[in-house]
Design an enzyme around this catalytic site. Structure first.
Site, PDB file in Angstrom:
ATOM      1  N   CYS A  69       0.833  -1.214   0.000  1.00 14.47           N
ATOM      2  CA  CYS A  69       0.000   0.000   0.000  1.00 14.47           C
ATOM      3  C   CYS A  69       0.866   1.261   0.000  1.00 14.47           C
ATOM      4  O   CYS A  69       1.590   1.521   0.974  1.00 14.47           O
ATOM      5  CB  CYS A  69      -0.909  -0.054   1.225  1.00 14.47           C
ATOM      6  SG  CYS A  69      -1.766   1.480   1.608  1.00 14.47           S
ATOM      7  N   CYS A  72       0.125   3.647   2.875  1.00 13.82           N
ATOM      8  CA  CYS A  72       0.643   3.065   4.127  1.00 13.82           C
ATOM      9  C   CYS A  72       2.133   3.364   4.267  1.00 13.82           C
ATOM     10  O   CYS A  72       2.618   3.663   5.367  1.00 13.82           O
ATOM     11  CB  CYS A  72       0.429   1.555   4.156  1.00 13.82           C
ATOM     12  SG  CYS A  72      -1.310   1.049   4.165  1.00 13.82           S
TER      13      CYS A  72
END
Length: 145
Positions: A69, A72
């Site tokens: 991600c 993230c």
């Protein structure tokens, strides 16, 4: 409010009782003698989730994330810096949603990153998406111990 707090050890998962006025003094685990706080987010798994989150009387901020991600990855250094600034008033932890799919499903994680604040094992706040440092600290302010 009690003058002590119960926390799990991030190394051995032993449950410890620490005086609130000693949290800043670098408390160590009664079992393994390692520091209870390192200024770094603690990796969470299904094995240590119960002692570190559900048994903790100190608020715990969990970053639900995944290695693939992009947002993230952007959030990781912000989260780590905030952990260094705010521990031991909060415990910071990270849960890899790919490795711990059952826990991610249990909390209904549908987008990542998602931050959840737990107090005494109960969810008290949730924030999906990336927050910059000042936004993150402002969001956490009501939950500081």
């Amino acid at each position: 409010m009690s003058d002590s707090v119960i926390l799990g050890c991030p190394r051995c998962s032993a449950i410890n009782r620490v005086s609130r006025n000693r949290l800043d003094d670098g408390p160590t685990c009664g079992k393994c003698k390692q520091h209870l706080f390192t200024g770094e987010p603690v990796p969470l798994t299904s094995d240590n989730f119960h002692p570190l989150v559900e048994r903790s009387e100190l608020p715990v901020v969990v970053d639900f994330w995944a290695s693939w991600c992009g947002p993230c990855k952007m959030m990781a250094p912000i989260f780590a810096e905030t952990a260094r600034e705010l521990e031991p008033r909060l415990r910071f932890a990270k849960l890899d949603t790919e490795a711990e799919q059952a826990l991610a499903a249990r909390f209904g994680i549908r987008s990542i990153p998602t931050l959840i604040v737990f107090r005494n094992g109960r969810e008290v706040a949730r924030q999906p998406g990336v927050l910059q440092g000042p936004q993150l600290r402002q969001w956490l302010e009501p939950h500081l111990a």
